[in-house]
Design a protein around this motif. Structure first.
Motif, PDB file in Angstrom:
ATOM      1  N   SER A 179      39.605  44.645  33.174  1.00  0.00           N
ATOM      2  CA  SER A 179      38.209  44.256  33.354  1.00  0.00           C
ATOM      3  C   SER A 179      38.020  42.800  32.952  1.00  0.00           C
ATOM      4  O   SER A 179      38.775  42.245  32.166  1.00  0.00           O
ATOM      5  CB  SER A 179      37.272  45.149  32.530  1.00  0.00           C
ATOM      6  N   SER A 180      37.012  42.206  33.552  1.00  0.00           N
ATOM      7  CA  SER A 180      36.567  40.852  33.209  1.00  0.00           C
ATOM      8  C   SER A 180      35.082  40.809  33.516  1.00  0.00           C
ATOM      9  O   SER A 180      34.477  41.833  33.833  1.00  0.00           O
ATOM     10  CB  SER A 180      37.339  39.803  34.013  1.00  0.00           C
ATOM     11  N   ALA A 181      34.508  39.643  33.483  1.00  0.00           N
ATOM     12  CA  ALA A 181      33.083  39.517  33.789  1.00  0.00           C
ATOM     13  C   ALA A 181      32.783  39.900  35.235  1.00  0.00           C
ATOM     14  O   ALA A 181      31.686  40.356  35.550  1.00  0.00           O
ATOM     15  CB  ALA A 181      32.621  38.090  33.524  1.00  0.00           C
ATOM     16  N   ASP A 182      33.783  39.739  36.138  1.00  0.00           N
ATOM     17  CA  ASP A 182      33.556  39.950  37.569  1.00  0.00           C
ATOM     18  C   ASP A 182      34.066  41.269  38.124  1.00  0.00           C
ATOM     19  O   ASP A 182      33.759  41.604  39.258  1.00  0.00           O
ATOM     20  CB  ASP A 182      34.199  38.815  38.369  1.00  0.00           C
ATOM     21  N   GLU A 235      44.644  40.716  26.016  1.00  0.00           N
ATOM     22  CA  GLU A 235      43.471  39.898  26.307  1.00  0.00           C
ATOM     23  C   GLU A 235      44.024  38.534  26.672  1.00  0.00           C
ATOM     24  O   GLU A 235      44.783  37.939  25.899  1.00  0.00           O
ATOM     25  CB  GLU A 235      42.555  39.770  25.095  1.00  0.00           C
ATOM     26  N   ILE A 241      43.218  34.628  28.979  1.00  0.00           N
ATOM     27  CA  ILE A 241      42.240  33.735  29.592  1.00  0.00           C
ATOM     28  C   ILE A 241      42.918  32.921  30.681  1.00  0.00           C
ATOM     29  O   ILE A 241      43.995  32.356  30.462  1.00  0.00           O
ATOM     30  CB  ILE A 241      41.633  32.774  28.539  1.00  0.00           C
ATOM     31  N   SER A 242      42.277  32.860  31.839  1.00  0.00           N
ATOM     32  CA  SER A 242      42.739  31.993  32.915  1.00  0.00           C
ATOM     33  C   SER A 242      42.431  30.559  32.529  1.00  0.00           C
ATOM     34  O   SER A 242      41.295  30.240  32.163  1.00  0.00           O
ATOM     35  CB  SER A 242      42.019  32.342  34.222  1.00  0.00           C
ATOM     36  N   ASP A 248      39.618  28.842  35.244  1.00  0.00           N
ATOM     37  CA  ASP A 248      38.162  28.972  35.157  1.00  0.00           C
ATOM     38  C   ASP A 248      37.666  29.492  33.810  1.00  0.00           C
ATOM     39  O   ASP A 248      36.473  29.689  33.622  1.00  0.00           O
ATOM     40  CB  ASP A 248      37.643  29.863  36.276  1.00  0.00           C
ATOM     41  N   GLU A 287      38.002  32.415  32.581  1.00  0.00           N
ATOM     42  CA  GLU A 287      37.637  33.828  32.603  1.00  0.00           C
ATOM     43  C   GLU A 287      38.588  34.642  31.721  1.00  0.00           C
ATOM     44  O   GLU A 287      39.798  34.503  31.801  1.00  0.00           O
ATOM     45  CB  GLU A 287      37.678  34.370  34.029  1.00  0.00           C
ATOM     46  N   LYS A 288      38.013  35.500  30.886  1.00  0.00           N
ATOM     47  CA  LYS A 288      38.795  36.371  30.015  1.00  0.00           C
ATOM     48  C   LYS A 288      39.012  37.711  30.700  1.00  0.00           C
ATOM     49  O   LYS A 288      38.078  38.282  31.280  1.00  0.00           O
ATOM     50  CB  LYS A 288      38.100  36.590  28.675  1.00  0.00           C
ATOM     51  N   THR A 289      40.241  38.209  30.648  1.00  0.00           N
ATOM     52  CA  THR A 289      40.585  39.501  31.226  1.00  0.00           C
ATOM     53  C   THR A 289      41.130  40.406  30.126  1.00  0.00           C
ATOM     54  O   THR A 289      41.913  39.976  29.282  1.00  0.00           O
ATOM     55  CB  THR A 289      41.641  39.349  32.341  1.00  0.00           C
TER      56      THR A 289
END
Length: 135
Positions: A21-24, A116, A118-119, A122, A124-126
């Motif tokens: 999961s991530s924000a998107d 956990e 981070i890309s 951008d 974004e944390k996954t």
């Protein structure tokens, strides 16, 4: 899960569950697989959408390889910046990821990996959980 010593045993059948999961997005996929306990870690082989996948754990480093219609190679090591390589239909590229947290659990029921990362593209944390439960 409780500790168990699987050294020297043949590959065992397992059910693979991957939750990410991530924000998107939120995703949960399952597959049948094999887990092989190596002298210095373990390796899980399974299939996703017809692609062959291998997840290997050695020395607190997780390597994910997927080959087929979508080729991906990722390495996770806590506190380290590594590269996510992606290839598809002759196109390839990659981006950096920072693994913030990596938790490995092995027991008589199988293995569980929590990540956990981070890309670096951008920010974004996954969150990713990989479970290989013995069947």
């Amino acid at each position: 899960m409780c500790y168990n010593d699987f050294k020297g045993k043949k590959a065992l059948n397992c059910k693979v569950t991957i939750i990410s999961s991530s924000a998107d997005f939120d995703s949960r996929v399952s597959s049948e697989g094999l887990i092989d306990f190596l002298p210095d870690g373990y390796e899980v082989t399974y299939s996703l959408d017809g692609d062959f996948c291998t997840l290997t754990v050695t020395d607190n480093t997780v390597t994910q390889k997927r080959t087929g219609s979508q080729n991906i190679f990722m390495t996770f090591s806590q506190g380290e910046t590594t590269l996510c390589e992606i290839g598809m239909n002759g196109f390839c590229g990659g981006f950096e990821i920072l693994t913030q947290k990596l938790t490995l659990t092995k027991g008589k029921g199988g293995i569980k990996i929590s990540l956990e990362y981070i890309s670096r593209v951008d920010g974004e944390k996954t969150y990713l959980t990989f479970i290989a439960a013995l069947v």
